[in-house]
Design a protein around this motif. Structure first.
Motif, mmCIF file in Angstrom:
data_model
loop_
_atom_site.group_PDB
_atom_site.id
_atom_site.type_symbol
_atom_site.label_atom_id
_atom_site.label_comp_id
_atom_site.label_asym_id
_atom_site.label_seq_id
_atom_site.Cartn_x
_atom_site.Cartn_y
_atom_site.Cartn_z
ATOM 1 N N GLU A 173 -1.645 -2.867 5.161
ATOM 2 C CA GLU A 173 -1.414 -3.313 3.792
ATOM 3 C C GLU A 173 -1.937 -2.257 2.827
ATOM 4 O OE1 GLU A 173 -3.508 -6.387 0.862
ATOM 5 O OE2 GLU A 173 -2.493 -7.417 2.534
ATOM 6 N N THR A 175 -1.628 -0.700 -1.452
ATOM 7 C CA THR A 175 -1.329 -1.062 -2.834
ATOM 8 C C THR A 175 -0.420 -0.006 -3.445
ATOM 9 O OG1 THR A 175 -3.475 -2.151 -3.043
ATOM 10 C CG2 THR A 175 -2.324 -1.598 -5.079
ATOM 11 N N ARG A 217 1.139 -5.450 -3.475
ATOM 12 C CA ARG A 217 0.607 -5.222 -2.137
ATOM 13 C C ARG A 217 1.764 -5.171 -1.139
ATOM 14 N NH1 ARG A 217 -3.068 -10.167 -1.566
ATOM 15 N NH2 ARG A 217 -1.640 -10.945 -3.168
#
Length: 610
Positions: A173, A175, A217
């Protein structure tokens, strides 16, 4: 009208169940059993439920879905025949106890050795024995399936290592650093999901041309090399978590320092300060007042310290003596011996008392945890809690356990792991303060009672105060709708159900969809599963761009070459009979793909419709 507690089925319905072919029998209607029945029903499979002690509410839910519910009689085999065991394609055993599950598994093996059986067993020894002897039985442990997700949430991990065959992948994950398309930002990496920053909405398995905004995200799947080529480093963007001995060494040092700090209470600290003061005063007095018989006027400071220690210890090696010194020095020697021996015996008495008191507190679970920071507070030490505990310790994380019941059978295992343990009510502020909640990095509330978990979660929310939004709190709640309301009303971010996470594994094992991993995209559970393409089914010859639902095929293992893994597949890549397709996406979407694969080109479903 009130539904009776003992739900039965009419003879006509029982007769029709005996004639069914290709259906699934679920034995046990507990939390896992109910979720499994629900997901099988959504997948389009016919289901029959067998239960020893029907729960009124759960039985009413099952009956509302139009699913037959049979209550077992004194003869265990009778309802199995009524449920159509001779024509069933699979049996899921999720009984209330391991003993009942084992009994059911053995009976089914006698009746139909070839039928697919999936069993829920908590005891590792029993599970290992069943897997070793009854190789056709699939054994799943609900606690083991649920615990990894909790561990990752508590550790704040934003990456999950995934092994497909011989190839290592990472679900990471990140950003979004700026506005743009996924292709512009991350090249050919496979996007698994996007959680928007503005509305906190999930976009499952988007295309590479999906527009994203800064701070969205994005969860990506690729190999280590592919992620590094895309500019995602091990550190700085949260994509990787390097393993090593660093965290474990730090945890060991912290544990040692905490143990020492816990032993040094106020009387012992006072005695220690007096001992140091006596040593300093005596060394200076001997340095300036002791008549040195050698060539120097004063006793060297190191010799003065040595003389003080041997006097206090009453060993007297004869190399120094107060004999022949001035009277005031001899008087000082007497006072030093009396004061020193008194102080030494006092220190030993206090230290012994502290050790004994600490051991008693540990055995009773009433120990306070001084000096601990950045740890995880684990509330509830059941089968799930123990799995979470072992997972956190394996990652090098410090853990404090809070358990309400002194007779808990897992307490001995926790103590054997050297984990601080507190017996108390986690809904009380005093208990939460005793485990240094104000300095904790995460909280996992894992008891088996929803009300207790909710009360504890609200108490933790109150004690964390302004740190509430910074500390991950994982709350175990069976009812998913209640969990959603808790998230919306009180700001909980991780309200999860063990049965909701485990049910897809049971359904997949029963229907031929092999679930390999569970991970989260935001707060949404995603599955990575392997599906063997059925010959003549809906997926046979289908191109990637025509796949139903919001799922992504991340890799394909061709039937013609079982050693190579084809990844990532292109949009025009086509599946073929007996290929192993590795699929990732939300569970409902994977079920849609499974149903599509079970359909022939003419539209007939291989699975009997519910």
């Amino acid at each position: 009208m009130k539904v009776p507690a003992e739900v039965t089925v009419s003879p006509a319905t029982a007769e029709s169940c005996r004639d069914w072919v290709g259906h699934v029998i679920v034995c046990g209607l507990n939390a896992v059993g109910l979720r499994t029945v629900e997901q099988l029903h959504l997948a389009g499979a016919r289901v029959v439920v067998l239960d020893d002690e029907p729960h009124e509410q759960l039985a009413r839910v099952v009956r509302g879905w139009g699913i037959p519910h049979l209550q077992r009689s004194a003869h265990l085999s009778d309802p199995l025949f009524e449920a159509g065991i001779m024509g069933a394609s699979a049996v899921v055993c999720a009984e209330s106890t391991d003993l009942r599950t084992l009994e059911t598994v053995l009976l089914i093996r006698d009746l139909r050795p070839e039928v697919r059986v999936v069993a829920d067993l908590d005891n590792p020894a029993v599970a290992h024995a069943v897997e070793e002897v009854l190789r056709s039985v699939g054994v799943l442990d609900v606690a083991a399936l649920f615990a990894p997700a909790v561990v990752e949430a508590c550790m704040g991990r934003r990456a999950r290592d995934i092994l497909l065959g011989e190839t290592h992948f990472v679900a990471a994950e990140v950003t979004a650093p700026r506005d743009g398309t996924l292709r512009e930002l991350y090249g050919h990496l496979a996007p698994i999901g996007v959680v928007t920053d503005a509305a906190d909405e999930l976009i499952a398995c988007p295309g590479r041309d999906q527009e994203v905004s800064v701070k969205d995200r994005v969860t990506l799947l690729g190999t280590h090399e592919e992620l590094e080529q895309a500019g995602l480093a091990h550190k700085g963007r949260g994509s990787y978590e390097l393993s090593g001995i660093g965290p474990r060494v730090g945890a060991f040092v912290s544990r040692i320092s905490r143990s020492v700090t816990g032993l040094v209470d106020r009387p012992l600290r006072i005695a220690g300060v007096l001992g140091v003061a006596l040593l300093v005063i005596s060394a200076l007095t001997l340095h300036f007042g002791y008549h040195w018989t050698g060539h120097r006027a004063h006793l060297p400071i190191l010799d003065a310290i040595y003389f003080t220690v041997e006097t206090v210890a009453t060993v007297g090696f004869g190399d120094f003596s107060f004999s022949g010194q001035p009277e005031w020095m001899e008087a000082y020697g007497i006072l030093l011996i009396v004061a020193g021996t008194t102080l030494v015996t006092t220190v030993f008495a206090l230290l012994t008392n502290a050790l004994v008191a600490r051991r008693i507190e540990q055995s009773l679970g009433r120990e306070r945890i001084p000096g601990m920071r950045g740890h995880t507070v684990l509330v509830g030490l059941g089968a799930v809690g123990l799995q979470v505990l072992e997972g956190l310790l394996a990652k090098g994380q410090e853990v404090v356990v809070v358990e309400r019941t002194e007779s808990n059978r897992y307490l001995a295992q926790a103590r054997a792991l050297g984990v601080p343990l507190v017996i108390g009510d986690a809904t009380l502020a005093q208990t939460l303060d005793s485990v240094n909640l104000s300095s904790a990095a995460a909280v996992a509330i894992m008891t088996s009672d929803d009300l207790t978990n909710i009360e504890t979660g609200l108490a933790v929310r109150d004690r964390l105060a302004e740190r509430w939004t910074q500390v991950p709190v994982v709350l175990r709640v069976f009812d998913r709708q209640l969990g959603n309301r808790l998230e919306q009303s009180f700001g909980f971010r991780h309200v999860w159900s063990t049965s909701a996470i485990a049910a897809p594994w049971f359904v997949g094992a029963a229907l031929g969809l092999e679930v390999l991993f569970t991970f989260y995209v935001g707060n949404h559970p995603f599955l990575l599963a392997r599906l063997r393409v059925s010959g003549g089914g809906g997926l046979d010859g289908l191109a990637m761009l025509d796949l139903p639902g919001q799922i992504r095929v991340v890799a394909i293992r061709r039937a013609a070459d079982s050693t190579a893994l084809e990844h990532p597949p292109r949009r025009d890549t086509r599946l073929a009979r007996d290929d192993d397709a590795y699929l990732v996406g939300p569970y409902a979407e994977l079920l849609e793909v499974l149903r599509h694969d079970r359909e022939s080109p003419g539209g007939a479903s291989v699975l009997p419709s519910a």
